[in-house]
Design an enzyme around this catalytic site. Structure first.
Site, PDB file in Angstrom:
ATOM      1  N   ILE A   1      52.855  40.591  39.449  1.00 14.67           N
ATOM      2  CA  ILE A   1      52.750  42.059  39.506  1.00 14.67           C
ATOM      3  C   ILE A   1      52.120  42.522  40.825  1.00 14.67           C
ATOM      4  O   ILE A   1      52.497  43.534  41.392  1.00 14.67           O
ATOM      5  CB  ILE A   1      51.981  42.591  38.270  1.00 14.67           C
ATOM      6  CG1 ILE A   1      52.208  44.082  38.114  1.00 14.67           C
ATOM      7  CG2 ILE A   1      50.495  42.257  38.327  1.00 14.67           C
ATOM      8  CD1 ILE A   1      51.947  44.583  36.711  1.00 14.67           C
ATOM      9  N   LYS A   2      51.180  41.713  41.340  1.00 14.39           N
ATOM     10  CA  LYS A   2      50.491  42.179  42.563  1.00 14.39           C
ATOM     11  C   LYS A   2      51.424  42.201  43.775  1.00 14.39           C
ATOM     12  O   LYS A   2      51.186  42.945  44.719  1.00 14.39           O
ATOM     13  CB  LYS A   2      49.234  41.363  42.834  1.00 14.39           C
ATOM     14  CG  LYS A   2      49.480  39.946  43.262  1.00 14.39           C
ATOM     15  CD  LYS A   2      48.189  39.265  43.622  1.00 14.39           C
ATOM     16  CE  LYS A   2      48.502  37.866  44.112  1.00 14.39           C
ATOM     17  NZ  LYS A   2      47.785  36.829  43.476  1.00 14.39           N
ATOM     18  N   GLY A   3      52.478  41.407  43.756  1.00 15.64           N
ATOM     19  CA  GLY A   3      53.525  41.533  44.761  1.00 15.64           C
ATOM     20  C   GLY A   3      53.193  41.042  46.151  1.00 15.64           C
ATOM     21  O   GLY A   3      52.367  40.152  46.332  1.00 15.64           O
TER      22      GLY A   3
END
Ligand code: B12
Length: 264
Positions: free
Chosen positions: A146-148
């Site tokens: 999610i943090k990418g």
């Protein structure tokens, strides 16, 4: 914008565009166009004067003349690492530069979610892993977590994508089984170690296993990525797409939609 880069859609390999400026350039060291370059390499030889001479000889044979050995450091008793600075006479012809360009439109996360929800009407299922002995998970995590990466959220952030990140050192049979179990639409594989062409061999072994395990029309889309892949080798490796260094999650999500979700 550098030659060959594009912000819109284009297809596969392309050559650079004319910018109106000179299409021929030379490397820059101390002054524009002086042809100066810097290269580094290691020779299997103990560090002494002769070793530095050997490095200068190699550099000259590579077309670097004059060649200055500006740094030499012993790497254990039997190897020496060198940095050589010198001039090459070669010219770069910008209109003959070939690059592999993006051939699908970039979508926002919202556009990806809308397209998948409206057209596919179920989550698009993605399985990711590092295969073989490769434990370099930072790259696949950059795309999936999610943090990418580079200011973009990873695929886990997209409501319309169901992401299964299997992590490091996943065997090909494990990957094939997992893809079948969750009915993956796409399999995303990372290969960072390239010693003895491990990334190429592992990828070919993996694509052969998928071809054997799935009928053609039910095989998931197969995508590989890593910093040292040649993006034009997809056919040779039997994959649908290769992504190289600097890839962002948004590019991958956009590609998946372009291949797996029908146009509205
Ligand atoms: C961090 C690191 C490690 C960590 C890994 C931790 C982890 N959990 O990942 C540790 C310390 C464990 C490690 C171990 C080793 N490492 Co290491 N490691 C690195 C290092 C410093 C950074 C790699 C990295 O994280 N990059 C950042 C990410 C974000 O970039 P990326 O991987 O390129 O990913 C991007 C793209 O390539 C792409 N991408 C990548 N995968 C995928 C997949 C898909 C599907 C898509 C779409 C895109 C995509 O998207 C990402 C975002 O843009 C590199 C050197 C370097 N500076 O690159 C060496 C490096 C990769 N390691 C190397 C080596 C040799 C090893 C070891 C063999 C060392 C040893 N003798 O033990 C072991 C091997 C362990 C193993 N079994 O794999 C060599 C590989 C050399 C080669 N020719 O293959 C490198 C290049 C260092 C060097 N110069 O020698 N390493």
């Amino acid at each position: 914008m550098s030659a060959g880069m594009s912000t819109g859609m284009s297809t596969g390999m392309s050559t650079g565009m004319s910018t109106g400026r000179s299409n021929v350039i030379r490397p820059y060291g101390d002054a524009t166009g002086d042809g100066m370059v810097q290269v580094s390499f290691t020779l299997p030889i103990a560090h002494d004067k002769r070793a530095e001479g050997a490095a200068a000889q190699l550099a000259k044979k590579m077309g670097i003349d004059p060649a200055l050995v500006v740094h030499a450091k012993a790497m254990g008793p039997d190897f020496t690492f060198f940095v050589v600075y010198g001039r090459v006479n070669h010219l770069v012809e910008l209109d003959k530069v070939q690059v592999f360009e993006r051939d699908f439109p970039l979508l926002t996360a919202k556009e990806v979610n809308t397209r998948v929800r409206k057209q596919l009407r179920r989550p698009l299922v993605v399985v990711g892993a590092c295969i073989g002995t490769d434990a370099h998970t930072v790259g696949i995590d950059a795309i999936l977590n999610i943090k990418g990466f580079a200011g973009e959220k990873g695929l886990e952030y997209y409501d319309s994508l169901e992401v299964h990140n299997l992590g490091a050192q996943v065997s090909v049979p494990e990957l094939v089984a997992a893809a079948g179990e969750v009915r993956a639409d796409a399999v995303l594989v990372s290969q960072v170690v390239t010693q003895r062409d491990a990334h190429l061999h592992n990828t070919q072994e993996m694509t052969a296993a998928f071809r054997e395990a799935f009928p053609r029309d039910r095989r998931p889309l197969i995508v590989v990525g890593g910093p040292r892949f040649d993006e034009s080798m997809a056919d040779e490796l039997g994959v649908d797409r290769i992504f190289g260094k600097g890839t962002t999650p948004g590019e991958v999500a956009s590609y998946l939609v372009s291949r797996l979700v029908k146009e509205e």
